[in-house]
Design an enzyme around this catalytic site. Structure first.
Site, short mmCIF file in Angstrom:
data_model
loop_
_atom_site.label_atom_id
_atom_site.label_comp_id
_atom_site.label_asym_id
_atom_site.label_seq_id
_atom_site.Cartn_x
_atom_site.Cartn_y
_atom_site.Cartn_z
N LYS A 1 37.24 21.77 38.63
CA LYS A 1 36.85 21.62 40.04
C LYS A 1 37.35 20.39 40.55
O LYS A 1 38.27 19.62 39.93
CB LYS A 1 35.14 21.24 39.97
CG LYS A 1 34.63 19.94 39.26
CD LYS A 1 33.12 20.34 39.10
CE LYS A 1 32.58 18.78 38.41
NZ LYS A 1 31.25 19.01 37.85
N TYR B 1 46.45 -4.70 60.00
CA TYR B 1 45.38 -4.78 61.01
C TYR B 1 44.12 -5.98 60.68
O TYR B 1 44.08 -5.94 59.50
CB TYR B 1 44.46 -3.29 60.89
CG TYR B 1 45.15 -2.10 61.41
CD1 TYR B 1 45.29 -2.17 62.84
CD2 TYR B 1 45.39 -1.15 60.66
CE1 TYR B 1 45.96 -0.97 63.44
CE2 TYR B 1 46.12 0.09 61.19
CZ TYR B 1 46.32 0.16 62.63
OH TYR B 1 46.81 1.31 63.09
C1 LIG Z 1 31.20 18.40 36.64
C2 LIG Z 1 30.58 19.00 35.47
C3 LIG Z 1 30.90 18.75 34.03
C4 LIG Z 1 32.09 17.83 33.64
O1 LIG Z 1 31.69 16.66 33.57
P1 LIG Z 1 32.58 15.50 33.08
O2 LIG Z 1 31.68 14.13 32.93
O3 LIG Z 1 33.66 14.98 34.09
O4 LIG Z 1 33.11 15.97 31.83
C5 LIG Z 1 30.10 19.46 33.08
N1 LIG Z 1 29.30 20.51 33.52
C6 LIG Z 1 28.75 20.44 34.74
C7 LIG Z 1 27.68 21.40 34.95
C8 LIG Z 1 29.55 19.89 35.94
O5 LIG Z 1 29.15 19.84 37.20
#
Ligand SMILES: *Cc1c(COP(=O)(O)O)cnc(C)c1O
Length: 383
Positions: free
Chosen positions: A45, A276
Site C-alpha cells: 500500500k 524564507y
Molecule cells: C499496513 C498493514 C500491515 C503492514 O504493517 P507493517 O508494520 O508495515 O508491517 C499489516 N496489516 C495490515 C492490516 C495493515 O494495514
C-alpha cells in the site's frame, strides 16, 4: 472501468534507487522466521511504502511471495494484470452500496476483499446471486486494534451468511495488532488470546481453505505464535524495523536511496541570510548548493536547519528553510564540490546521518512516514 493509467509526471532528476536484492533478501529472511508453509503477504500500500508500487510488485513477482496487500480497490486494479501467481488482498473493506462494477471486477480478478459488516455481505451476495462468479472474502475480527475490525458476534453471523452463499467464499480471517512494535507485549498478547478464542469457538483452524493471519512486521519478527497461516509484512520488507531495534533476530537491508543533483552553487557572505524567514544567517563566508527538491517532493519542512545530506562521504547541513521545490546545503567543507554532483538526500543505511531512522527522529515521526512521503513523481530506478 476507467483506470487512469499512464498520465503521471515523472522527474528524472530526482532519483529513488530501489534495490531489488534488498527487497528479495528481506522477504527471504522474514520468511525464514516462519514455519515452512507459512504464506508471505507483501504489503505494498501507499505506493509500496514510497518505493513505487509498480516497481516493487515487478521485483517481488518472481519471489516466494503469496499475496500482495493494498489499501484500496484502485491499487489492486492497478496491479491486477501484472500479477499472475500471487493473490491480491484489499485491506479497505468493501461496503454496501459499493459500485456494482467494483464488486464484479473483484470477482473477475479473483481479488481478496474484506467485509466489515453483515450489510456488506448481504449486499455483495445480492449482486452476485444467480451468476457463476465467486468472491473471496476475509473478515477482520476486532481484537483490540480499535479500527475497522468487526465485533465477534457480528463476525460469527457474517461467517454463517458467507458459508450459506454459493457466490461467496470465506477465504480468510484476520486481526491486526495495535502495539506489536512496542517493547511491552502485554497488550499484543491479550489481542492474540482474544483472536485465538474466536478461532477456537468458530472451529476455524479446522478449515484448511480459510487463511488465518494476524502478524504485521513487528509481530512477524517478535511473536512467532502470531504467524498462523500467513504474515503480512510492510515496513520490514523495505528494510526497517517498525522502530530501531537492538539485537534483531533478522537482517533487514533498506531498499531505497533518494538522490538529486546540485543545480546551483553560490557564495554567501558572512552575515547574509538564507531562504524564507531568514532562519539561517551565514556565520562565515559560505558555499551554498541548491538541490531541486523540497517539501512538495516529500522532504519535510521541519528538516530546515536540522537535517544533513551526503556528498560521497562528506556531510552537508541543510541551511535555511526547506522550500517547496528547493533546499540549500552548506557545502563549504566539501572538497571539490561541483555543479551536477549527486547528493544523497535519504540514505539506504540504518546508521547514516541522513538515514530514515534519523530523519524520522528529527521529524518526530516513524520511519513509515519518511518513506511514504517520497513523492510518486520521483523517478524509481530499479537495480
Ligand atoms: C499496513 C498493514 C500491515 C503492514 O504493517 P507493517 O508494520 O508495515 O508491517 C499489516 N496489516 C495490515 C492490516 C495493515 O494495514
Amino acid at each position: 472501468m476507467k483506470l487512469y493509467r499512464g498520465h503521471a509526471l515523472i522527474r528524472p532528476d530526482l532519483q529513488a534507487h530501489i534495490y531489488s536484492r534488498a527487497l528479495l533478501n528481506n522477504a527471504m529472511n522474514l520468511k525464514r522466521l516462519c514455519a515452512p508453509g507459512t504464506r508471505f503477504c507483501a504489503v505494498v500500500k501507499a505506493n509500496a511504502y514510497g518505493h513505487g508500487l509498480h516497481e516493487v510488485v515487478n521485483v517481488l513477482q518472481g519471489a516466494d511471495v503469496d499475496f500482495f496487500a493494498v489499501a484500496s480497490f484502485y491499487e489492486a486494479i492497478h496491479i491486477a494484470e501484472m500479477v499472475h501467481r500471487q493473490s491480491i488482498l484489499i485491506l479497505e473493506p468493501l461496503i454496501e452500496g459499493a459500485p456494482p462494477d467494483q464488486v464484479f471486477a473483484c470477482a473477475h480478478y479473483d481479488l481478496h476483499c474484506v467485509a466489515a459488516s453483515l450489510e456488506a455481505v448481504t449486499y455483495v451476495a445480492g449482486l452476485l446471486a444467480g451468476g457463476i462468479q465467486v468472491l473471496n472474502l476475509h473478515l477482520n475480527v476486532e481484537s483490540g486494534m480499535g479500527r475497522c475490525g468487526v465485533e465477534e458476534a457480528c463476525a460469527a453471523e457474517m461467517i454463517r451468511r458467507i458459508d450459506a452463499c454459493p457466490n461467496l467464499r470465506l477465504a480468510g480471517i484476520y486481526t491486526h495488532f495495535a502495539t506489536a512494535d512496542e517493547d511491552d507485549h502485554s497488550y499484543a498478547r491479550d489481542q492474540l488470546k482474544r483472536f485465538n478464542g474466536f478461532l477456537d469457538r468458530m472451529h476455524l483452524r479446522a478449515r484448511p481453505d480459510v487463511l488465518v493471519h494476524a502478524a504485521n512486521s513487528a509481530a512477524t519478527i517478535k511473536m512467532p505464535d502470531a504467524h498462523f497461516d500467513m504474515v503480512r509484512c510492510g515496513v520490514s520488507l523495505y528494510g526497517y524495523y517498525s522502530r530501531p531495534m537492538a539485537n534483531a533476530p533478522v537482517r533487514l537491508e533498506p531498499a531505497m536511496k533518494l538522490q538529486a543533483p546540485i543545480t546551483q552553487l553560490k557564495r554567501i557572505a558572512a552575515g547574509e541570510s538564507v531562504s524564507y524567514g531568514r532562519s539561517f544567517m551565514a556565520p562565515r563566508d559560505t558555499t551554498a548548493a541548491i538541490i531541486p527538491l523540497g517539501y512538495a517532493d516529500g522532504y519535510r519542512r521541519c528538516f530546515s536547519n536540522r537535517a544533513v545530506m551526503k556528498l560521497g562521504e562528506h556531510i552537508a547541513p541543510v541551511i535555511g528553510r526547506v522550500c517547496m521545490d528547493q533546499i540549500i546545503l552548506d557545502v563549504t567543507d566539501v572538497p571539490g564540490v561541483r555543479l551536477g554532483q549527486i547528493v544523497t538526500v535519504i540514505d539506504s543505511d540504518h546508521d547514516s546521518p541522513c538515514g530514515v531512522y534519523r530523519l524520522a527522529e528529527l521529524a518526530d515521526t516513524i520511519c513509515y512516514e519518511i518513506l511514504t512521503c517520497v513523492h510518486a513523481h520521483v523517478n524509481r530506478i530499479v537495480h
